[in-house]
Each structure stands twice: as structure tokens, then as C-alpha cells.
Design a protein around this motif. Structure first.
Motif, mmCIF file in Angstrom:
data_model
loop_
_atom_site.group_PDB
_atom_site.id
_atom_site.type_symbol
_atom_site.label_atom_id
_atom_site.label_comp_id
_atom_site.label_asym_id
_atom_site.label_seq_id
_atom_site.Cartn_x
_atom_site.Cartn_y
_atom_site.Cartn_z
ATOM 1 N N MET A 1 0.816 -1.337 -0.084
ATOM 2 C CA MET A 1 -0.150 0.081 0.113
ATOM 3 C C MET A 1 0.683 1.064 0.066
ATOM 4 O O MET A 1 0.389 2.261 -0.655
ATOM 5 C CB MET A 1 -0.973 0.070 1.180
ATOM 6 N N ASP A 2 1.984 1.460 0.645
ATOM 7 C CA ASP A 2 2.772 2.740 0.815
ATOM 8 C C ASP A 2 3.096 3.186 -0.560
ATOM 9 O O ASP A 2 2.623 4.479 -0.630
ATOM 10 C CB ASP A 2 3.875 2.389 1.694
ATOM 11 N N PRO A 3 3.815 2.374 -1.396
ATOM 12 C CA PRO A 3 3.865 3.321 -2.575
ATOM 13 C C PRO A 3 2.744 3.607 -3.503
ATOM 14 O O PRO A 3 2.549 4.652 -4.253
ATOM 15 C CB PRO A 3 4.769 2.216 -3.371
ATOM 16 N N ILE A 4 1.694 2.691 -3.482
ATOM 17 C CA ILE A 4 0.346 3.081 -4.092
ATOM 18 C C ILE A 4 -0.386 4.416 -3.549
ATOM 19 O O ILE A 4 -0.809 5.364 -4.329
ATOM 20 C CB ILE A 4 -0.578 1.979 -4.028
ATOM 21 N N LEU A 5 -0.410 4.328 -2.017
ATOM 22 C CA LEU A 5 -0.785 5.656 -1.441
ATOM 23 C C LEU A 5 -0.028 6.992 -2.032
ATOM 24 O O LEU A 5 -0.516 7.922 -1.878
ATOM 25 C CB LEU A 5 -0.845 5.339 -0.010
ATOM 26 N N LYS A 6 1.038 6.663 -1.892
ATOM 27 C CA LYS A 6 2.048 7.926 -2.240
ATOM 28 C C LYS A 6 1.844 8.462 -3.554
ATOM 29 O O LYS A 6 1.521 9.564 -3.732
ATOM 30 C CB LYS A 6 3.540 7.434 -2.011
ATOM 31 N N ALA A 7 1.767 7.399 -4.685
ATOM 32 C CA ALA A 7 1.360 7.920 -5.941
ATOM 33 C C ALA A 7 0.069 8.484 -6.057
ATOM 34 O O ALA A 7 -0.250 9.738 -6.746
ATOM 35 C CB ALA A 7 1.607 6.760 -6.685
ATOM 36 N N ALA A 8 -0.873 7.950 -5.483
ATOM 37 C CA ALA A 8 -2.183 8.337 -5.493
ATOM 38 C C ALA A 8 -2.345 9.890 -4.667
ATOM 39 O O ALA A 8 -2.915 10.548 -5.244
ATOM 40 C CB ALA A 8 -3.295 7.554 -4.730
ATOM 41 N N GLY A 9 -1.550 9.946 -3.762
ATOM 42 C CA GLY A 9 -1.470 11.118 -2.885
ATOM 43 C C GLY A 9 -0.905 12.339 -3.738
ATOM 44 O O GLY A 9 -1.470 13.545 -3.621
ATOM 45 N N THR A 10 -0.014 11.897 -4.450
ATOM 46 C CA THR A 10 0.647 13.069 -5.294
ATOM 47 C C THR A 10 -0.235 13.663 -6.120
ATOM 48 O O THR A 10 -0.270 14.775 -6.606
ATOM 49 C CB THR A 10 1.759 12.339 -5.985
ATOM 50 N N SER A 11 -1.124 12.527 -6.921
ATOM 51 C CA SER A 11 -2.116 12.868 -7.972
ATOM 52 C C SER A 11 -3.439 13.202 -7.527
ATOM 53 O O SER A 11 -4.248 13.542 -8.365
ATOM 54 C CB SER A 11 -2.079 11.665 -9.125
ATOM 55 N N GLY A 12 -3.425 13.245 -6.201
ATOM 56 C CA GLY A 12 -4.940 13.631 -5.555
ATOM 57 C C GLY A 12 -6.161 12.447 -6.060
ATOM 58 O O GLY A 12 -7.429 12.983 -6.191
ATOM 59 N N ILE A 13 -5.558 11.293 -5.959
ATOM 60 C CA ILE A 13 -6.772 10.474 -6.546
ATOM 61 C C ILE A 13 -6.929 9.619 -5.243
ATOM 62 O O ILE A 13 -6.216 8.986 -4.640
ATOM 63 C CB ILE A 13 -6.002 9.437 -7.458
ATOM 64 N N PRO A 14 -8.369 9.374 -5.124
ATOM 65 C CA PRO A 14 -8.737 8.534 -3.933
ATOM 66 C C PRO A 14 -8.621 6.853 -4.060
ATOM 67 O O PRO A 14 -8.700 6.457 -5.144
ATOM 68 C CB PRO A 14 -10.258 8.534 -3.952
ATOM 69 N N VAL A 15 -8.071 6.249 -2.903
ATOM 70 C CA VAL A 15 -7.814 4.637 -3.037
ATOM 71 C C VAL A 15 -8.894 4.168 -2.299
ATOM 72 O O VAL A 15 -8.953 4.339 -1.258
ATOM 73 C CB VAL A 15 -6.662 4.464 -2.412
ATOM 74 N N ILE A 16 -9.427 3.146 -3.020
ATOM 75 C CA ILE A 16 -10.597 2.344 -2.374
ATOM 76 C C ILE A 16 -9.838 0.840 -2.186
ATOM 77 O O ILE A 16 -9.166 0.298 -2.912
ATOM 78 C CB ILE A 16 -11.777 2.266 -3.525
ATOM 79 N N GLU A 17 -10.025 0.320 -1.115
ATOM 80 C CA GLU A 17 -9.618 -1.253 -0.807
ATOM 81 C C GLU A 17 -10.622 -2.143 -1.156
ATOM 82 O O GLU A 17 -11.417 -2.094 -0.361
ATOM 83 C CB GLU A 17 -8.893 -1.111 0.387
ATOM 84 N N ASP A 18 -10.582 -2.995 -1.882
ATOM 85 C CA ASP A 18 -11.483 -4.184 -2.111
ATOM 86 C C ASP A 18 -10.790 -5.127 -0.849
ATOM 87 O O ASP A 18 -9.754 -5.958 -1.336
ATOM 88 C CB ASP A 18 -11.369 -4.817 -3.188
ATOM 89 N N SER A 19 -11.446 -4.972 0.194
ATOM 90 C CA SER A 19 -10.859 -5.888 1.516
ATOM 91 C C SER A 19 -11.719 -7.074 1.557
ATOM 92 O O SER A 19 -11.866 -7.642 2.726
ATOM 93 C CB SER A 19 -10.594 -4.953 2.661
ATOM 94 N N CYS A 20 -12.376 -7.500 0.408
ATOM 95 C CA CYS A 20 -13.459 -8.717 0.907
ATOM 96 C C CYS A 20 -12.941 -9.823 1.216
ATOM 97 O O CYS A 20 -13.371 -10.779 1.914
ATOM 98 C CB CYS A 20 -14.348 -8.731 -0.584
ATOM 99 N N GLN A 21 -11.614 -10.174 0.778
ATOM 100 C CA GLN A 21 -10.968 -11.337 1.222
ATOM 101 C C GLN A 21 -9.970 -10.886 2.531
ATOM 102 O O GLN A 21 -9.126 -12.191 2.974
ATOM 103 C CB GLN A 21 -10.082 -12.024 0.106
ATOM 104 N N ALA A 22 -9.949 -9.936 3.093
ATOM 105 C CA ALA A 22 -8.897 -9.420 3.981
ATOM 106 C C ALA A 22 -9.175 -9.058 5.275
ATOM 107 O O ALA A 22 -8.343 -8.235 5.873
ATOM 108 C CB ALA A 22 -7.897 -8.682 2.984
ATOM 109 N N ILE A 23 -10.235 -9.474 5.580
ATOM 110 C CA ILE A 23 -10.688 -8.589 7.111
ATOM 111 C C ILE A 23 -9.703 -9.174 8.101
ATOM 112 O O ILE A 23 -9.513 -10.332 8.295
ATOM 113 C CB ILE A 23 -12.396 -9.223 7.408
ATOM 114 N N GLY A 24 -9.190 -8.026 8.888
ATOM 115 C CA GLY A 24 -8.127 -8.562 9.836
ATOM 116 C C GLY A 24 -6.714 -8.609 9.250
ATOM 117 O O GLY A 24 -5.945 -8.833 10.106
ATOM 118 N N ALA A 25 -6.739 -8.653 7.963
ATOM 119 C CA ALA A 25 -5.381 -8.460 7.349
ATOM 120 C C ALA A 25 -4.595 -7.096 7.945
ATOM 121 O O ALA A 25 -5.162 -6.167 7.864
ATOM 122 C CB ALA A 25 -5.359 -8.712 6.079
#
Ligand SMILES: *Cc1c(COP(=O)(O)O)cnc(C)c1O
Length: 372
Positions: free
Chosen positions: A140-164
């Protein structure tokens, strides 16, 4: 011996009384849609995921759709996502008339590759829809960084990952919103369909509460068009019981995964799951990469061992998305994973005997002469 890929009965028999009491309570109240049980579950799931708020909806698919609706995504917009995921990650984008832009996966974790995400960003990119596949978060860190720089929201499809967890943060708490599914086969599964959206953004949460209920601000007054995607009280009641066991159940899966790692990891050619030490993988699926995958699958099926391919056709190659112009070779790692991976039984109640049998059969397949 017979080993199922997932045995929900083995879980149910241990909590039958609690579940049935909780369901009976809902029937006695005759309060079936939203209401206090759903509000309580929303609070508990938000706490569990480390977010301010959570909004109960009818399914994981709707959770994704509603997030994209709340962002106002529509015709001409691009949403960057992975081609190697469950169908509805991508259909949620196309249902709104927006265009999925596929970023290939990392061959070790099967999650979206951050550098591919960065390369896919254009001035039409309206969101990045990351999937935490099999129960392990994307990097996530590099993705959030790239998104933040461009002002793009990030949505997490966590359907398989509750508690990860990713470096101490829970799935669904890192982006603008997290989407969860309570489909019965997920680590936290209901008695039917159900879903939840986590978010730290209170305005977004309120917007999602309106959108899940036809978009009305007050009854029969609609400033915008929403859908009917409410979570029901029976699901919430069952899920409140099960949530108390979720960590113990996921730990059980983690233990089973560690045992497979040990036995299968020393068989030539088998790639066991790769997990960074800082992360918590909750193993909604335990997936290996193997040579002669289809042959192994038939061999295991003939030996009464459940196994499954998640997913045999990457989404950029699905017929219904052919209008996007996807072609073989666009996402080579996703295409290779679709040909080489296989999910093995890893559910909590899997006994050591069952696991030994399954691992033994896999060893037998690759070393028919019994060599080490
Ligand atoms: C299960 C799942 C969904 C859909 O959830 P439903 O509750 O079945 O609609 C979406 N994305 C991923 C990655 C899933 O595993």
C-alpha cells in the motif's frame, strides 16, 4: 479420507446455540432491515478495522459499487485496478460506465504491482481500486504515495482480507474506504449475502448511508439516485456472534498455512505464499504456484481433496469486457498466475490428519518414486 476445500458445517456446529439464539432474538423483534443490530455491527467492524465509521450494505459487490457511486465516477472516468480478482471488482466499474484500467500483478503476492499502478495514472484516473487478494494486503505505501501526489482516492477491496495487516494497519483503514464481503466463504461469513464499507471520512459515510437507501435525505425526498443495498438484521446478528471468534479463526488458518509452508516448501517447483514479515496474511485462501497445475488438480480431486482455481480467466480477457480491447499479453503475470495457481483447503477446522493427507498427496504427485 475426504477433505473439503471449505467445511462450513464444522464451524457451525461449534457455535450453533449462540447463532440460533441471536437469530431468534431478531425474529422476536420483527425488526429485519438495518436497525440496532446493524448499527452495532457497524460500530464493531469499524473498531475491528481501525476506522471511524462503517456502513452496512447488502454485499461486497455493492460495497464497491456504492463507493464508486459516492465518488461520482461515471462515463469517461478511469479506475485503475487489477485483472486478477473476483469479477465484481471490475464489473462495479463498468456498471457505472467508467473504464477499468488494468495494472498487472506482482508474481510473488498476486497483488497489484505498485509500479504498474503508477504507470497507469492519467488525467482521467478518478480512483485506484486495490484488491487485497487471498487475505494479504497489497503493497500500500507506494500506491498511497502515488495516489496522494495525484490527488486520487484509493478504495480497498478488502472482501478477502478482514483483519489482514500491512505494517500495523488493518485492511480497509488505509485508503479512503474499505469494502468487505460477508459471503459465507469469507473469513467472516454471514448466513447469506452481506457487506460493509469502512471509512474514516464522516461525510462519505453519511453519503453512503443515503446511497444504500435509494439516495434519500429524508423519506421520499431524493436529491440523487441511490440503490436498495441495506444490510439486514439477521445477518448482523449472526455476524456479531462470529466476529468474536474471527481472530481465533484466522489464527487457525495462519497455523494451517505455516504447516503447509513447511511440508510443501521443500518440494521442488512448488511456490508457497510469500508474505512480508511486517504483514498479517489471514489466508482466506492458501494458494500455491505449481508446474502441471491442471494435472495436480485432477489428481487431488480424484483423491477426494477439494481445491480450486482463483481465478482461471483474468478479467481483461473476459468476453463481457472485450469492448475494452484487452488482449493476451496485456498483463502477462496475471495470465501466468491464472495458469499456475491452485488453492488448497486451509479452513480453521481442517484437522492435522486431513492436512497431512492433502500435503502427502501433493508430495506423491511430484515425487511418485518417494524420493526426497
Ligand atoms: C467476495 C468478493 C467480492 C464480492 O463480494 P460479494 O459479497 O460476494 O458480493 C468482491 N471482491 C473480492 C476480491 C471478493 O473476494
Amino acid at each position: 479420507m475426504k477433505v473439503k476445500l471449505l467445511d462450513l458445517t464444522a464451524q457451525y456446529v461449534k457455535i450453533r446455540n449462540e447463532v440460533m439464539e441471536a437469530v431468534a432474538e431478531v425474529f422476536e423483534s420483527q425488526y429485519f432491515i438495518l436497525g440496532p443490530k446493524v448499527a452495532e455491527l457497524e460500530k464493531r467492524v469499524a473498531e475491528y478495522c481501525g476506522t471511524k465509521d462503517a456502513v452496512g450494505v447488502a454485499s461486497g459487490s455493492d460495497a464497491i459499487l456504492l463507493c464508486l457511486m459516492a465518488l461520482g465516477i461515471g462515463t469517461g472516468d478511469e479506475v485503475i485496478t487489477t485483472p486478477y480478482t473476483f469479477f465484481s471488482t471490475v464489473s462495479s466499474i463498468t456498471r457505472l460506465g467508467a473504464r477499468p484500467v488494468f495494472a498487472d500483478i506482482d508474481p510473488e503476492t498476486y497483488n497489484i504491482d505498485p509500479s504498474a499502478v503508477t504507470n497507469a495514472i492519467t488525467d482521467r484516473t478518478k480512483a485506484i481500486l486495490v484488491v487485497h487478494l487471498y487475505g494479504q494486503t497489497a503493497d500500500m505505501d507506494p500506491i498511497l504515495k502515488a495516489a496522494g501526489t495525484s490527488g486520487i482516492p484509493v478504495i480497498e477491496d478488502s472482501c478477502q482480507a478482514i483483519g489482514a495487516e500491512y505494517r500495523g494497519r488493518r485492511a480497509g483503514s488505509m485508503g479512503l474506504a474499505g469494502c468487505f464481503s460477508f459471503f459465507p466463504s469469507k473469513n467472516l461469513g454471514g448466513a447469506g449475502d452481506g457487506g460493509m464499507i469502512t471509512t474514516g471520512d464522516e461525510e462519505l459515510a453519511e453519503h453512503l448511508r443515503r446511497l444504500r437507501n435509494h439516495g434519500g435525505r429524508e423519506r421520499y425526498c431524493h436529491d440523487e439516485v441511490g440503490i436498495n443495498s441495506r444490510l439486514d438484521a439477521v445477518q448482523a446478528a449472526v455476524l456479531l456472534v462470529k466476529l468474536r471468534y474471527l481472530d481465533a479463526w484466522s489464527d487457525g488458518r495462519i497455523g494451517n498455512a505455516a504447516r503447509y509452508d513447511e511440508v510443501l516448501g521443500c518440494i521442488d517447483g512448488i511456490a508457497t505464499p510469500v508474505v512480508s514479515e511486517e504483514n498479517r496474511h489471514i489466508y482466506n485462501q492458501y494458494v500455491i504456484r505449481v508446474p502441471r497445475r491442471d494435472e495436480l488438480r485432477s489428481f487431488l480431486q480424484d483423491s477426494d481433496i477439494g481445491c480450486e482455481i482463483y481465478y482461471p480467466v483474468p478479467l481483461h480477457l473476459q468476453k463481457c469486457f472485450s469492448f475494452l480491447g484487452g488482449a493476451e499479453g496485456d498483463c502477462p503475470e496475471a495470465e501466468r498466475a491464472a495458469l499456475e495457481t491452485l488453492a488448497l483447503p486451509v479452513f480453521t477446522e481442517l484437522t492435522p490428519e486431513m492436512q497431512e493427507y492433502a500435503a502427502g498427496k501433493i508430495a506423491e504427485f511430484y515425487r511418485p518414486d518417494g524420493s526426497e
